[in-house]
Design an enzyme around this catalytic site. Structure first.
Site, PDB file in Angstrom:
ATOM      1  N   HIS A 179       0.861  -1.185   0.000  1.00 51.02           N
ATOM      2  CA  HIS A 179       0.000   0.000   0.000  1.00 51.02           C
ATOM      3  C   HIS A 179       0.890   1.225   0.000  1.00 51.02           C
ATOM      4  O   HIS A 179       1.714   1.410   0.901  1.00 51.02           O
ATOM      5  CB  HIS A 179      -0.927  -0.001   1.218  1.00 51.02           C
ATOM      6  CG  HIS A 179      -2.049  -0.977   1.074  1.00 51.02           C
ATOM      7  ND1 HIS A 179      -2.594  -1.651   2.124  1.00 51.02           N
ATOM      8  CD2 HIS A 179      -2.723  -1.392  -0.044  1.00 51.02           C
ATOM      9  CE1 HIS A 179      -3.570  -2.451   1.666  1.00 51.02           C
ATOM     10  NE2 HIS A 179      -3.651  -2.308   0.361  1.00 51.02           N
ATOM     11  N   GLU A 182       1.547   3.947   3.015  1.00 52.00           N
ATOM     12  CA  GLU A 182       1.927   3.467   4.349  1.00 52.00           C
ATOM     13  C   GLU A 182       3.451   3.524   4.501  1.00 52.00           C
ATOM     14  O   GLU A 182       4.140   2.505   4.612  1.00 52.00           O
ATOM     15  CB  GLU A 182       1.344   2.050   4.550  1.00 52.00           C
ATOM     16  CG  GLU A 182      -0.186   2.087   4.494  1.00 52.00           C
ATOM     17  CD  GLU A 182      -0.870   0.721   4.360  1.00 52.00           C
ATOM     18  OE1 GLU A 182      -0.190  -0.304   4.508  1.00 52.00           O
ATOM     19  OE2 GLU A 182      -2.084   0.704   4.112  1.00 52.00           O
ATOM     20  N   HIS A 304       2.007  -3.298   7.242  1.00 53.80           N
ATOM     21  CA  HIS A 304       1.034  -2.281   6.835  1.00 53.80           C
ATOM     22  C   HIS A 304       0.948  -1.259   7.958  1.00 53.80           C
ATOM     23  O   HIS A 304       1.512  -1.431   9.031  1.00 53.80           O
ATOM     24  CB  HIS A 304      -0.348  -2.918   6.638  1.00 53.80           C
ATOM     25  CG  HIS A 304      -0.462  -3.736   5.386  1.00 53.80           C
ATOM     26  ND1 HIS A 304      -1.147  -3.312   4.283  1.00 53.80           N
ATOM     27  CD2 HIS A 304       0.044  -4.952   5.064  1.00 53.80           C
ATOM     28  CE1 HIS A 304      -1.076  -4.228   3.333  1.00 53.80           C
ATOM     29  NE2 HIS A 304      -0.346  -5.236   3.779  1.00 53.80           N
ATOM     30  N   GLU A 379      -0.044  -4.239  11.419  1.00 56.29           N
ATOM     31  CA  GLU A 379      -0.552  -2.884  11.185  1.00 56.29           C
ATOM     32  C   GLU A 379       0.205  -2.027  12.186  1.00 56.29           C
ATOM     33  O   GLU A 379      -0.088  -2.056  13.385  1.00 56.29           O
ATOM     34  CB  GLU A 379      -2.062  -2.796  11.442  1.00 56.29           C
ATOM     35  CG  GLU A 379      -2.926  -3.573  10.471  1.00 56.29           C
ATOM     36  CD  GLU A 379      -3.075  -2.926   9.094  1.00 56.29           C
ATOM     37  OE1 GLU A 379      -2.663  -1.747   8.938  1.00 56.29           O
ATOM     38  OE2 GLU A 379      -3.598  -3.590   8.193  1.00 56.29           O
TER      39      GLU A 379
END
Ligand code: 0X9
Ligand code: ZN
Length: 420
Positions: A179, A182, A304, A379
């Site tokens: 992504h 990020e 992420h 995350e």
């Protein structure tokens, strides 16, 4: 008529040339408290176009689950009206997104040859040059890998780290920045690689030497460059899918349970799964590369942001994995160790339960196809104060605590499966 054409050109010029500004954009945390409220949010998400003055940072999933929504000044009042209803809990998480973007990288930027030092966020060229410099500095251990090109013709660059190339070892793969926006993820990934090469700490040295490592700090180079040059909030690839909309979500594009929940067939959506599995060149290239090294793969870790979570496969179902209990036990110890470093607390659990249903991710494909024993998605920081725009002074602490947890994951696994 002439005037209108001119105006149209001017608007198109704005849209295609100027860097996107998020001046006075706010970010709301919203919790839908009824099915009706949830549906309102889902309808809004379905409406989203590339140039809509709003964007979900975390999309709607179920009643009671928090949603993060970025809202432009032109529809602020409409959103306020929508939220002025007992069916929603809401609060403003960020007042001016542009201000956060401007502050993100404000630390002193050295003009020495090698600017990768984890005090600023680096560009793709800086990261790739740094990887090349490692291959020169550590020629016996580091091999540069360029398995193929992206849609826009960029190399996808990674490295293999092996301290004893003549001895066959198990393999670990570390991916980040699939992504684009990020940015903290490639910073953490490169930090871990650097520590594996330079740290004198015994547990880090032992881990680095135990496996053959593959690091791919930027899995989505086209999107990453675009997030630096044009639109800080860009997430997807850059394939053109219609007149206005570009990109598929490269973490919905892998061919395991593709489109089976939490993904969209609308090319303007941020979670567009692509027209078919592996439609994105960068994803197809990495599929080929990874498939060739899975024979001996013990772990796949992908980074992420944001939310402070450690997630276990799968994203399409809450059914537990075959080694669910073990993965949860390891996660518990690793997250306690992480928290002990800078008091950053993480939650952990199955993707579908902990964050939301999301099918077609790289981790799920690797786990589903090859049954790799250890598979986790991080995350990283934070919980939403800065979201994707984590200030650069938090890079080092984030990287330090993450490294401690990575070491712990492998130590705990070893305790459960001692190597003779
Ligand atoms: O939605 C995602 O792809 C990830 N969250 S993010 O906010 N970084 O976009 C979660 C990925 C979940 N992983 C799996 N489905 N395995
Ligand atoms: Zn992500």
């Amino acid at each position: 008529m002439k005037k209108i054409c001119f105006l149209l050109l001017a608007i198109l010029g704005q849209v295609t040339l100027a860097k996107v500004s998020y001046k006075n954009y706010k970010v709301y945390s919203i919790t839908p408290k009824s099915e009706h409220a949830l549906k309102t949010l889902i309808d809004l998400e379905t409406e989203a176009m590339e140039f809509s003055p709003f964007q979900f940072w975390h999309g709607p999933t179920k009643v009671g689950h928090e949603v993060t929504l970025m809202v432009g000044p032109e529809i602020q009042q409409n959103i306020k009206n929508m939220l002025n209803n007992s069916d929603f809990d809401s609060r403003i998480m960020m007042d001016d997104v542009e201000e956060k973007i401007n502050n993100e990288n404000r630390l002193w930027r050295s003009d020495v040859v090698n600017p990768v030092n984890w005090t600023v966020y680096n560009t793709l060229d800086e990261i790739n040059n740094w990887l090349e410099s490692l291959a020169i500095e550590f020629p016996s251990y580091i091999t540069i890998l360029k398995p193929g090109k992206t849609h826009q013709g960029r190399d996808i660059v990674g490295v293999k780290l092996d301290f004893s190339p003549l001895i066959q070892k198990q393999v670990v793969f570390m991916e980040s920045n699939i992504h684009a926006r990020e940015w903290i993820t490639s910073a953490v990934n490169t930090y871990i690689l650097d520590q594996f090469l330079r740290s004198t700490q015994t547990d880090i040295r032992a881990l680095a030497q135990k496996y053959t490592w593959y690091f791919f700090p930027v899995m989505n180079p086209d999107g990453f460059v675009f997030s630096h040059t044009e639109n800080r909030m860009w997430r997807k690839t850059r394939t053109r899918y219609n007149l206005f909309c570009y990109g598929a979500d490269p973490n919905r594009n892998w061919g395991y349970q593709w489109m089976n929940g939490g993904a969209s067939q609308n090319p303007c959506s941020d979670i567009y799964a692509g027209p078919r599995p592996f439609s994105e060149e960068s994803v197809e290239v990495m599929r080929g590369f990874i498939a060739n090294i899975t024979d001996n793969m013990i772990a796949y870790l992908d980074f992420h942001s944001f939310s402070q979570m450690l997630l276990l496969p799968y994203g399409h179902t809450t059914d537990p994995l075959d080694n669910y209990d073990e993965m949860m036990k390891i996660a518990e110890v690793a997250m306690a160790k992480l928290e002990a470093v800078h008091r950053t607390s993480y939650i952990f659990g199955n993707v579908a339960e902990t964050i939301y249903i999301a099918a077609g991710s790289s981790m799920d494909w690797v786990k589903g196809e090859f049954k790799v024993p250890i598979a986790y998605t991080y995350e990283l920081r934070d919980r939403g104060q800065f979201g994707f725009l984590l200030p650069a002074e938090q890079i080092l602490p984030t990287a330090e605590e993450t490294l401690v947890s990575v070491v712990s994951i492998f130590e705990e696994y070893e305790k459960l499966h001692p190597t003779p």
